[in-house]
Design a protein around this motif. Structure first.
Motif, PDB file in Angstrom:
ATOM      1  N   ASP A   1       5.367  13.223 -10.919  1.00  0.00           N
ATOM      2  CA  ASP A   1       4.653  12.827  -9.707  1.00  0.00           C
ATOM      3  C   ASP A   1       4.130  11.394  -9.836  1.00  0.00           C
ATOM      4  N   LEU A   2       3.913  10.765  -8.693  1.00  0.00           N
ATOM      5  CA  LEU A   2       3.318   9.434  -8.639  1.00  0.00           C
ATOM      6  C   LEU A   2       2.087   9.472  -7.743  1.00  0.00           C
ATOM      7  N   LEU A   3       1.096   8.659  -8.076  1.00  0.00           N
ATOM      8  CA  LEU A   3      -0.111   8.549  -7.273  1.00  0.00           C
ATOM      9  C   LEU A   3       0.027   7.437  -6.244  1.00  0.00           C
ATOM     10  N   GLU A   4      -0.736   7.551  -5.150  1.00  0.00           N
ATOM     11  CA  GLU A   4      -0.813   6.446  -4.205  1.00  0.00           C
ATOM     12  C   GLU A   4      -1.457   5.242  -4.880  1.00  0.00           C
ATOM     13  N   TRP A   5      -0.927   4.065  -4.572  1.00  0.00           N
ATOM     14  CA  TRP A   5      -1.412   2.835  -5.184  1.00  0.00           C
ATOM     15  C   TRP A   5      -1.953   1.935  -4.076  1.00  0.00           C
ATOM     16  N   SER A   6      -3.247   1.937  -3.923  1.00  0.00           N
ATOM     17  CA  SER A   6      -3.874   1.115  -2.885  1.00  0.00           C
ATOM     18  C   SER A   6      -4.032  -0.315  -3.386  1.00  0.00           C
ATOM     19  N   TYR A   7      -3.767  -1.257  -2.489  1.00  0.00           N
ATOM     20  CA  TYR A   7      -3.859  -2.675  -2.855  1.00  0.00           C
ATOM     21  C   TYR A   7      -4.701  -3.459  -1.852  1.00  0.00           C
ATOM     22  N   ALA A  45      -7.218  -0.304   2.372  1.00  0.00           N
ATOM     23  CA  ALA A  45      -6.697   0.867   1.670  1.00  0.00           C
ATOM     24  C   ALA A  45      -7.542   1.191   0.438  1.00  0.00           C
ATOM     25  N   VAL A  46      -7.977   0.163  -0.296  1.00  0.00           N
ATOM     26  CA  VAL A  46      -8.827   0.394  -1.459  1.00  0.00           C
ATOM     27  C   VAL A  46     -10.140   1.028  -1.040  1.00  0.00           C
ATOM     28  N   SER A  47     -10.750   0.519  -0.005  1.00  0.00           N
ATOM     29  CA  SER A  47     -12.036   1.076   0.456  1.00  0.00           C
ATOM     30  C   SER A  47     -11.888   2.532   0.870  1.00  0.00           C
ATOM     31  N   ALA A  48     -10.770   2.856   1.499  1.00  0.00           N
ATOM     32  CA  ALA A  48     -10.559   4.231   1.956  1.00  0.00           C
ATOM     33  C   ALA A  48     -10.468   5.208   0.787  1.00  0.00           C
ATOM     34  N   ARG A  49     -10.032   4.734  -0.375  1.00  0.00           N
ATOM     35  CA  ARG A  49      -9.869   5.622  -1.526  1.00  0.00           C
ATOM     36  C   ARG A  49     -11.008   5.489  -2.535  1.00  0.00           C
ATOM     37  N   THR A  50     -11.957   4.631  -2.274  1.00  0.00           N
ATOM     38  CA  THR A  50     -13.061   4.415  -3.217  1.00  0.00           C
ATOM     39  C   THR A  50     -14.023   5.597  -3.216  1.00  0.00           C
ATOM     40  N   VAL A  51     -14.344   6.084  -4.417  1.00  0.00           N
ATOM     41  CA  VAL A  51     -15.340   7.149  -4.548  1.00  0.00           C
ATOM     42  C   VAL A  51     -16.584   6.669  -5.292  1.00  0.00           C
ATOM     43  N   ASP A  52     -16.452   5.596  -6.088  1.00  0.00           N
ATOM     44  CA  ASP A  52     -17.589   5.028  -6.813  1.00  0.00           C
ATOM     45  C   ASP A  52     -17.559   3.510  -6.659  1.00  0.00           C
ATOM     46  N   THR A  53     -18.712   2.918  -6.432  1.00  0.00           N
ATOM     47  CA  THR A  53     -18.811   1.456  -6.392  1.00  0.00           C
ATOM     48  C   THR A  53     -19.954   1.009  -7.287  1.00  0.00           C
ATOM     49  N   LEU A  54     -19.632   0.126  -8.208  1.00  0.00           N
ATOM     50  CA  LEU A  54     -20.626  -0.509  -9.071  1.00  0.00           C
ATOM     51  C   LEU A  54     -20.692  -1.980  -8.687  1.00  0.00           C
ATOM     52  N   ASP A  85       0.811  -1.223   0.000  1.00  0.00           N
ATOM     53  CA  ASP A  85       0.000   0.000   0.000  1.00  0.00           C
ATOM     54  C   ASP A  85       0.842   1.271   0.000  1.00  0.00           C
ATOM     55  N   LYS A  86       2.141   1.135   0.169  1.00  0.00           N
ATOM     56  CA  LYS A  86       3.037   2.291   0.077  1.00  0.00           C
ATOM     57  C   LYS A  86       3.704   2.370  -1.293  1.00  0.00           C
ATOM     58  N   SER A  87       3.234   1.561  -2.220  1.00  0.00           N
ATOM     59  CA  SER A  87       3.718   1.632  -3.596  1.00  0.00           C
ATOM     60  C   SER A  87       3.115   2.860  -4.281  1.00  0.00           C
ATOM     61  N   ARG A  88       3.718   3.234  -5.401  1.00  0.00           N
ATOM     62  CA  ARG A  88       3.278   4.414  -6.142  1.00  0.00           C
ATOM     63  C   ARG A  88       3.223   4.090  -7.627  1.00  0.00           C
ATOM     64  N   TRP A  89       2.302   4.782  -8.351  1.00  0.00           N
ATOM     65  CA  TRP A  89       2.206   4.550  -9.792  1.00  0.00           C
ATOM     66  C   TRP A  89       1.622   5.762 -10.489  1.00  0.00           C
ATOM     67  N   ILE A  90       1.785   5.788 -11.809  1.00  0.00           N
ATOM     68  CA  ILE A  90       1.203   6.848 -12.639  1.00  0.00           C
ATOM     69  C   ILE A  90       1.057   6.292 -14.046  1.00  0.00           C
ATOM     70  N   ASN A  91       0.044   6.754 -14.751  1.00  0.00           N
ATOM     71  CA  ASN A  91      -0.157   6.390 -16.155  1.00  0.00           C
ATOM     72  C   ASN A  91       0.060   7.621 -17.011  1.00  0.00           C
ATOM     73  N   LEU A  92       0.345   7.426 -18.285  1.00  0.00           N
ATOM     74  CA  LEU A  92       0.569   8.558 -19.178  1.00  0.00           C
ATOM     75  C   LEU A  92      -0.683   9.389 -19.351  1.00  0.00           C
ATOM     76  N   THR A  93      -1.846   8.745 -19.462  1.00  0.00           N
ATOM     77  CA  THR A  93      -3.081   9.493 -19.705  1.00  0.00           C
ATOM     78  C   THR A  93      -4.048   9.261 -18.556  1.00  0.00           C
ATOM     79  N   GLY A  94      -5.016   8.375 -18.751  1.00  0.00           N
ATOM     80  CA  GLY A  94      -5.986   8.104 -17.704  1.00  0.00           C
ATOM     81  C   GLY A  94      -6.691   6.801 -17.979  1.00  0.00           C
ATOM     82  N   ALA A  95      -7.648   6.473 -17.132  1.00  0.00           N
ATOM     83  CA  ALA A  95      -8.332   5.187 -17.242  1.00  0.00           C
ATOM     84  C   ALA A  95      -9.268   5.132 -18.440  1.00  0.00           C
ATOM     85  N   SER A  96      -9.806   6.254 -18.857  1.00  0.00           N
ATOM     86  CA  SER A  96     -10.885   6.254 -19.840  1.00  0.00           C
ATOM     87  C   SER A  96     -10.380   6.473 -21.257  1.00  0.00           C
ATOM     88  N   GLY A  97     -11.062   5.832 -22.204  1.00  0.00           N
ATOM     89  CA  GLY A  97     -10.828   6.090 -23.614  1.00  0.00           C
ATOM     90  C   GLY A  97     -11.862   7.007 -24.228  1.00  0.00           C
TER      91      GLY A  97
END
Length: 928
Positions: free
Chosen positions: A899-905, A909-918, A869-881
């Motif tokens: 910059d790098l984003l927090e990477w919850s695993y 940690a995932v629940s704490a960062r969740t803003v949408d649930t389907l 949960d202390k890992s970090r990541w970033i993508n060039l663009t974003g999740a959506s096409g």
């Protein structure tokens, strides 16, 4: 009907976004000549539902899709079947247009979507037969478990497609529907497998170098060609594996073996002439290629016609990865960094995702997160609860071109004639007539020369000599490539995702046959490692550096390097492992030839130096240190050349103003650096003056004219028209080097030889000839001054590297081929970037064509094996096409800054960062 919706609330967009969507729609309609009107709600219909509940056919249980504030999904299920079905559904929600274009590309069916303009590309891809090989893999090679996962993934994609209209899939489909009646087909498991062929193609190794070396023979002698392809500098740039070799007692690679314990070992040979039947007509690669320059140049053009979905061929294909033992980290646990260098794309090639079994068991075996490919199940790069891994391109030579002697429907092998294998392919064309092509193959592979009007006449100018059979019907060029044989790489993906330790990691690597990649490893128990996998050919004769005579059976491949003899490391004493496309192992210590065309180690040695500097200084390496290393902008060629440039006496005050920028420069290429801008312009002009006029025009890459002094210059004036004419003539007669780290090594080896003929450049009406190193460097400094005056203005103090070195993200279909205004609304940028060619922050540019960014770190990650949960990541663009979704490019600004984003695993940690649930439920369930 589409999936039932019991609740839906896509995120609200601002008024500006809605207006842009309307503008896009009207532009699409106007671009194809229709007067229809589309409402905002129609366009928004393609945005994914991210909250509420959906019922899906095929699900057995409930799946939760939790997205963070960047739209990155984490999936939770109770069975493998449900997990991969949900992965297919969610990726299709965000990226189906991209997925559909990719599968049409890999199948050679782009013409069905985009019309006659893609027929040539389709014909070449049908000749290669990626889709056919993928089908064979699925039918005969893959495990039953892998097939089940592929089937589940396909079911999820098809659940998304079911009943959706064009506008509900994406804006691109709505636009396409105005000009043809294209409708997406159902997804199949083979659609996913075929994408591995595209990966392998773009990472195929040295095919272009093989062609180029042959083309060089038209103008250069053997010694000059050797100057341009120097040996790997082992004395300066470390290979990946420092120790070890093949143990003669066991016949396997032993990373702990000492030199005194080893002999040549193995069953292969480094450049050996061993093997073969000996019944062939004598011949050599040079004889085979002689006289074929125009044909090989056409083949090079054909290669360029294949969409580079992973990156440009040549020096741009690369990556960085390194892993540091907990002995030297602030966390006390291993840290692993990775950033693959690929073509910039919109959306990014990568899709971030977590695949979690609520309880890991025999029925549900995955708890993995990382970077995936849209269109493929599983995770390609990332970690599970036990181990982490990263990839870089190994660069193994896995392709060979063979010159084949043809007579009618036969080809020559030794003293025998063999029948060509022939098949017919029908290419369907949207809005046009079908095109039928014939694909012919020899024992080596398909005749790629059949796909070019020039190459169809291959051999017309080939010499008749004692070393080649009579010309007869002529010659053709065949391609032998490891990826054109069915393999198990898809099995390897799932085995990596389930690996528990280094042993199971290596077992998974054993099946990763193509593309051949460097795999770095870390685990939660503190271990680090490396494995070189892949199906790498052993040649009976020759080294694969130039086309071979196909009629001589002594040039056949005689097998592949056994996996157990491929180099690996496990917890090396030095405490870290670096891979950045450099040599895998010292060629003098290893009996097999992996390639003659590794990267030359500029990036890898810089990373080694940064790590060693920290360790030797008594410090510990942190996650932040790893991130900082990824953004290192230092230029190795600047360190070499700048001291020479500063010693040159420049009398022209206008040029001297630019030269002063280099005084006190630390060789870093920050976006605001005027020194970096001027140096890179000088470097580009050095390459043109020293090499451009001497290389055959068949190698030429279309580029800008370098030596134009601006008409409004206040400096002493030259005849601008004459300068333009001269520059244009030179550009048309010769090739221009791309400026990669091979050229660093070429120039380094020439620097002490001040009178070498490479420093000679011709006189023009505006410049004197040069005959020495310093004369050429001085002329390059003058020409660079005029070039940047035109590009950035007269005042050198206002220059900056970022204004030259810009990244524009382009939608890979309509963003490059659509109407100009449509490209404007689909594409994003520019961003002014630092970094550069062969820097660790590898924002690559091609010196043949300008300073525009043409390959990038396509993602960056730093994994903490002690606390995921202390890992970090970033993508060039974003999740959506989807072009106007909030997550289209919402990571790009941070990516550009490093910059790098927090990477919850973990679940908490995932629940704490969740803003949408389907919530996805089985068809007919009540939502719970």
């Amino acid at each position: 009907m589409p999936a039932n919706t019991t609740a839906s609330s896509p995120k609200k967009k601002g008024r500006r976004a809605r207006l842009l969507v309307l503008v896009l729609v009207l532009a699409l309609v106007a671009g194809v000549g229709y007067g229809a009107y589309w409402s905002i709600s129609t366009v928004r219909a393609s945005f994914p539902q991210t909250t509420g509940t959906l019922e899906l056919d095929g699900l057995k249980g409930r799946v939760e899709v939790k997205r963070d504030d960047y739209g990155i999904p984490q999936l939770y299920a109770d069975s493998d079947e449900d997990l991969f079905l949900a992965q297919g559904f969610v990726q299709a929600q965000d990226r189906f247009w991209e997925m559909d274009v990719r599968r049409h590309m890999t199948a050679g069916r782009l013409s069905e979507m985009f019309g006659s303009g893609q027929v040539e590309t389709d014909a070449f891809l049908r000749t290669l037969g990626w889709r056919r090989i993928a089908q064979q893999e699925y039918d005969t090679k893959l495990s039953a478990e892998t097939k089940k996962h592929l089937q589940s993934y396909a079911a999820g994609v098809n659940a998304y497609l079911e009943g959706r209209s064009a506008e509900e899939l994406s804006v691109e489909y709505a636009a396409l529907g105005l000009v043809n009646d294209y409708k997406p087909e159902r997804w199949t498991p083979v659609d996913s497998v075929a994408w591995l062929k595209a990966m392998a193609w773009d990472l195929r190794g040295n095919m272009q170098e093989e062609i180029d070396r042959s083309l060089l023979t038209s103008r250069l002698d053997e010694e000059q060609i050797d100057d341009l392809y120097p040996p790997y500098p082992y004395e300066r740039n470390k290979p990946i594996v420092a120790e070890g070799g093949i143990d003669p007692a066991t016949g396997t690679f032993d990373p702990a073996a000492r030199p005194s314990d080893l002999n040549d070992g193995g069953s292969g040979a480094n450049g050996s002439d061993a093997g073969g039947t000996g019944d062939g007509t004598a011949g050599s690669p040079a004889d085979a290629a002689s006289g074929l320059n125009s044909q090989l140049s056409a083949l090079s053009d054909s290669l360029d016609s294949v969409p580079a979905l992973l990156g440009p061929s040549g020096n741009g294909i690369g990556s960085n990865s390194w892993v540091v033992s907990g002995r030297y980290t602030t966390t006390g646990d291993p840290l692993l960094a990775n950033d693959p260098h690929l073509a910039p794309q919109l959306p990014s090639l990568w899709y971030q995702m977590g695949l979690h079994c609520r309880t890991v068991s025999a029925a549900c075996k995955y708890d993995v997160a990382g970077y995936t490919f849209s269109g493929m199940p599983g995770v390609i790069i990332g970690h599970n609860q036990d181990v982490a891994w990263g990839f870089t391109n190994l660069g193994a030579d896995v392709t060979d071109l063979y010159l084949e002697k043809l007579t009618g429907d036969s080809y020559t092998v030794g003293r025998r004639e063999k029948k060509l294998t022939v098949r017919t392919e029908v290419i369907k064309v949207a809005g046009g007539a079908d095109k039928t092509i014939t694909v012919r193959s020899t024992e080596h592979g398909p005749l790629v020369s059949d796909r070019s009007n020039q190459l169809e006449k291959v051999g017309d100018k080939a010499p008749v000599s004692n070393s080649a059979p009579d010309r007869g019907t002529g010659y053709a060029v065949a391609l032998q490539w490891t990826a054109l044989q069915p393999g198990n790489s898809m099995d390897a993906v799932f085995e990596l995702n389930r690996a528990k330790d280094f042993r199971s990691f290596r077992n998974a690597s054993r099946k990763f046959e193509v593309p051949s990649q460097n795999l770095v490893y870390a685990d939660a128990k503190g271990n680090i490692g490396y494995q070189a996998p892949g199906r790498i050919p052993v040649r009976s004769r020759g080294d694969g550096s130039t086309p071979a005579p196909g009629w001589d059976p002594r040039y056949r491949w005689k097998g592949y390097i056994p996996f157990d003899e491929l180099p690996y490391e496990y917890n090396p004493e030095r405490g870290y492992i670096v891979t950045a496309n450099q040599s895998v192992i010292d060629a003098e210590k290893y009996p097999y030839l992996i390639t003659e065309d590794y990267g030359y180690g500029a990036r890898s040695q810089r990373i080694n130096d940064l790590i060693e500097s920290k360790i030797q200084g008594g410090g510990k390496i942190s996650t932040e240190d790893m991130r900082t290393m990824q953004m290192d902008n230092s230029s190795e060629i600047a360190k070499l050349l700048t001291p020479y440039l500063l010693k040159i006496d420049i009398s022209d005050p206008y040029v001297r103003e630019a030269q002063k920028l280099l005084e006190g420069w630390d060789y870093t290429q920050e976006p605001d650096s005027g020194a970096a801008a001027y140096f890179n312009a000088v470097w580009r002009n050095v390459l043109k003056l020293a090499f451009g006029n001497k290389l055959p025009k068949e190698l030429r890459i279309e580029g800008e004219c370098l030596n134009v002094r601006p008409a409004d210059s206040t400096a002493p004036d030259d005849d601008l028209g004459e300068r333009v004419r001269e520059c244009g003539q030179r550009d048309g007669d010769s090739a221009q080097p791309d400026g990669g780290d091979r050229w660093y090594e070429v120039v380094r080896r020439l620097m002490k030889d001040e009178d070498n003929e490479w420093w000679h450049s011709p006189k023009t009406r505006t410049e004197s000839a040069t005959g020495t190193r310093d004369e050429l460097l001085a002329r390059a400094m003058v020409d660079a001054r005029w070039e940047l005056t035109a590009e950035l203005g007269k005042d050198a103090s206002t220059w900056s590297w970022g204004r030259l070195h810009q990244l524009t993200l382009k939608n890979q279909t309509l963003g490059t081929e659509g109407p100009g205004f449509l490209q404007f609304v689909l594409n994003r940028g520019p961003w002014n970037l630092g970094g550069g060619e062969a820097a660790v922050n590898a924002t690559g540019w091609n010196a043949a064509s300008g300073y525009e960014v043409v390959w990038v770190p396509s993602m960056r990650m730093v994994l903490n094996a002690g606390d995921w949960d202390k890992s970090r990541w970033i993508n060039l663009t974003g999740a959506s096409g989807h072009a106007y979704n909030a997550h289209y490019t919402d990571q790009t600004d941070k990516w550009a800054k490093g910059d790098l984003l927090e990477w919850s695993y973990g679940a908490e940690a995932v629940s704490a960062r969740t803003v949408d649930t389907l919530t996805l439920t089985p068809k007919g369930a009540s939502g719970g």
